[in-house]
Design a protein around this motif. Structure first.
Motif, PDB file in Angstrom:
ATOM      1  N   ASP A  21      -4.024  18.849  -1.853  1.00 30.94           N
ATOM      2  CA  ASP A  21      -5.176  18.973  -2.745  1.00 30.94           C
ATOM      3  C   ASP A  21      -5.706  17.626  -3.252  1.00 30.94           C
ATOM      4  OD1 ASP A  21      -2.866  18.552  -4.191  1.00 30.94           O
ATOM      5  OD2 ASP A  21      -3.482  19.798  -5.877  1.00 30.94           O
ATOM      6  N   SER A  22      -5.210  16.522  -2.709  1.00 29.43           N
ATOM      7  CA  SER A  22      -5.695  15.208  -3.125  1.00 29.43           C
ATOM      8  C   SER A  22      -6.456  14.545  -1.984  1.00 29.43           C
ATOM      9  CB  SER A  22      -4.528  14.320  -3.552  1.00 29.43           C
ATOM     10  OG  SER A  22      -3.720  13.992  -2.444  1.00 29.43           O
ATOM     11  N   SER A  23      -7.163  13.491  -2.340  1.00 29.29           N
ATOM     12  CA  SER A  23      -7.862  12.766  -1.282  1.00 29.29           C
ATOM     13  C   SER A  23      -6.847  11.941  -0.490  1.00 29.29           C
ATOM     14  CB  SER A  23      -8.956  11.863  -1.846  1.00 29.29           C
ATOM     15  OG  SER A  23      -8.632  11.350  -3.077  1.00 29.29           O
ATOM     16  N   PRO A  24      -7.136  11.704   0.763  1.00 31.97           N
ATOM     17  CA  PRO A  24      -6.178  10.996   1.619  1.00 31.97           C
ATOM     18  C   PRO A  24      -5.983   9.545   1.185  1.00 31.97           C
ATOM     19  CG  PRO A  24      -8.241  11.373   2.785  1.00 31.97           C
ATOM     20  CD  PRO A  24      -8.355  12.071   1.467  1.00 31.97           C
ATOM     21  N   ILE A  25      -4.795   9.046   1.423  1.00 33.87           N
ATOM     22  CA  ILE A  25      -4.497   7.631   1.172  1.00 33.87           C
ATOM     23  C   ILE A  25      -5.094   6.830   2.322  1.00 33.87           C
ATOM     24  CG2 ILE A  25      -2.657   5.912   1.022  1.00 33.87           C
ATOM     25  CD1 ILE A  25      -0.927   8.087  -0.263  1.00 33.87           C
ATOM     26  N   LEU A  26      -5.830   5.785   1.954  1.00 36.29           N
ATOM     27  CA  LEU A  26      -6.479   4.929   2.942  1.00 36.29           C
ATOM     28  C   LEU A  26      -5.911   3.517   2.850  1.00 36.29           C
ATOM     29  CD1 LEU A  26     -10.104   6.146   2.238  1.00 36.29           C
ATOM     30  CD2 LEU A  26      -8.571   6.932   4.052  1.00 36.29           C
ATOM     31  N   ARG A  27      -6.216   2.704   3.828  1.00 33.52           N
ATOM     32  CA  ARG A  27      -5.688   1.342   3.879  1.00 33.52           C
ATOM     33  C   ARG A  27      -6.076   0.508   2.656  1.00 33.52           C
ATOM     34  NH1 ARG A  27      -3.546   0.431   8.899  1.00 33.52           N
ATOM     35  NH2 ARG A  27      -4.328   1.755  10.544  1.00 33.52           N
ATOM     36  N   ASP A  28      -7.204   0.810   2.052  1.00 34.54           N
ATOM     37  CA  ASP A  28      -7.651  -0.003   0.916  1.00 34.54           C
ATOM     38  C   ASP A  28      -7.259   0.578  -0.441  1.00 34.54           C
ATOM     39  OD1 ASP A  28      -9.381   2.138   1.035  1.00 34.54           O
ATOM     40  OD2 ASP A  28     -11.196   0.945   0.817  1.00 34.54           O
ATOM     41  N   ASP A  29      -6.426   1.615  -0.462  1.00 34.12           N
ATOM     42  CA  ASP A  29      -5.950   2.183  -1.717  1.00 34.12           C
ATOM     43  C   ASP A  29      -4.974   1.228  -2.402  1.00 34.12           C
ATOM     44  OD1 ASP A  29      -5.744   5.744  -0.932  1.00 34.12           O
ATOM     45  OD2 ASP A  29      -7.441   4.457  -1.342  1.00 34.12           O
ATOM     46  N   LEU A  30      -4.889   1.324  -3.720  1.00 28.94           N
ATOM     47  CA  LEU A  30      -4.002   0.453  -4.490  1.00 28.94           C
ATOM     48  C   LEU A  30      -2.545   0.569  -4.069  1.00 28.94           C
ATOM     49  CD1 LEU A  30      -5.495   0.825  -8.087  1.00 28.94           C
ATOM     50  CD2 LEU A  30      -5.713  -1.104  -6.515  1.00 28.94           C
ATOM     51  N   VAL A  31      -2.114   1.781  -3.699  1.00 31.09           N
ATOM     52  CA  VAL A  31      -0.717   1.985  -3.295  1.00 31.09           C
ATOM     53  C   VAL A  31      -0.356   1.148  -2.066  1.00 31.09           C
ATOM     54  CG1 VAL A  31      -1.063   3.993  -1.798  1.00 31.09           C
ATOM     55  CG2 VAL A  31       1.043   3.784  -3.100  1.00 31.09           C
ATOM     56  N   MET A  32      -1.349   0.735  -1.312  1.00 35.47           N
ATOM     57  CA  MET A  32      -1.124  -0.081  -0.114  1.00 35.47           C
ATOM     58  C   MET A  32      -1.089  -1.582  -0.418  1.00 35.47           C
ATOM     59  SD  MET A  32      -0.700   1.646   2.685  1.00 35.47           S
ATOM     60  CE  MET A  32      -1.032   0.398   3.922  1.00 35.47           C
ATOM     61  N   GLY A  33      -1.276  -1.965  -1.682  1.00 39.20           N
ATOM     62  CA  GLY A  33      -1.385  -3.372  -2.048  1.00 39.20           C
ATOM     63  C   GLY A  33      -0.267  -4.255  -1.530  1.00 39.20           C
ATOM     64  N   ASP A  34       0.972  -3.798  -1.634  1.00 34.33           N
ATOM     65  CA  ASP A  34       2.109  -4.607  -1.171  1.00 34.33           C
ATOM     66  C   ASP A  34       2.366  -4.474   0.322  1.00 34.33           C
ATOM     67  OD1 ASP A  34       2.645  -5.574  -3.707  1.00 34.33           O
ATOM     68  OD2 ASP A  34       4.046  -3.953  -4.178  1.00 34.33           O
ATOM     69  N   TYR A  35       1.586  -3.636   0.988  1.00 33.43           N
ATOM     70  CA  TYR A  35       1.848  -3.343   2.400  1.00 33.43           C
ATOM     71  C   TYR A  35       0.604  -3.532   3.266  1.00 33.43           C
ATOM     72  CZ  TYR A  35       5.677  -1.193  -0.071  1.00 33.43           C
ATOM     73  OH  TYR A  35       6.734  -0.984  -0.915  1.00 33.43           O
ATOM     74  N   GLU A  36      -0.320  -4.330   2.809  1.00 36.43           N
ATOM     75  CA  GLU A  36      -1.527  -4.522   3.604  1.00 36.43           C
ATOM     76  C   GLU A  36      -1.307  -5.543   4.713  1.00 36.43           C
ATOM     77  OE1 GLU A  36      -3.791  -7.287   0.355  1.00 36.43           O
ATOM     78  OE2 GLU A  36      -4.337  -5.193   0.451  1.00 36.43           O
ATOM     79  N   ARG A  37      -2.235  -5.575   5.603  1.00 38.85           N
ATOM     80  CA  ARG A  37      -2.134  -6.394   6.811  1.00 38.85           C
ATOM     81  C   ARG A  37      -1.852  -7.869   6.504  1.00 38.85           C
ATOM     82  NH1 ARG A  37      -7.190  -5.418  10.194  1.00 38.85           N
ATOM     83  NH2 ARG A  37      -6.552  -3.375   9.529  1.00 38.85           N
ATOM     84  N   GLU A  38      -2.474  -8.414   5.456  1.00 42.11           N
ATOM     85  CA  GLU A  38      -2.278  -9.826   5.131  1.00 42.11           C
ATOM     86  C   GLU A  38      -0.831 -10.119   4.715  1.00 42.11           C
ATOM     87  OE1 GLU A  38      -4.864  -8.011   3.826  1.00 42.11           O
ATOM     88  OE2 GLU A  38      -6.372  -8.788   5.189  1.00 42.11           O
TER      89      GLU A  38
END
Length: 109
Positions: A21-38
């Protein structure tokens, strides 16, 4: 490789935090901050295998808890694939276990 690592992290976080019932997690979501490509890119450029294993391991731990731990069929396989990643000692050999994790996580999403 950075994109591949980011994808594994994204799939793990989707398993851990995404609900129907929530919106999908995307690459630019805050939860991805420590795990982004950079972040992964820096570890790859440094050749920091242990750092990559630690960072991916954080995500895998969340995913493993989300699917019921190592006492489930899905959990045992995820744990096995995670162990393969952790056994890798060189950057050149990281690709195969990361690809296996990505495929497995994508299939169980």
């Amino acid at each position: 490789m950075e994109l591949l690592l980011e994808t594994v992290a994204l799939f793990c976080l989707k398993l851990a935090y995404e609900t129907e019932d929530s919106s999908p997690i995307l690459r630019d979501d805050l939860v991805m901050g420590d795990y982004e490509r950079e972040v992964f890119g820096l570890l790859v450029r440094r050749g920091d295998v242990e750092g990559i294993q630690r960072k991916v391991g954080e995500c895998l731990s969340l995913a493993l808890n989300a699917i019921g731990g190592v006492d489930t069929v899905l959990g045992r396989e995820l744990h096995r694939l995670s162990a393969n990643l952790n056994a890798t000692q060189t950057m050149e050999r990281l690709n195969a276990p990361i690809i296996a994790l990505k495929i497995y996580l994508k299939n169980i999403l």
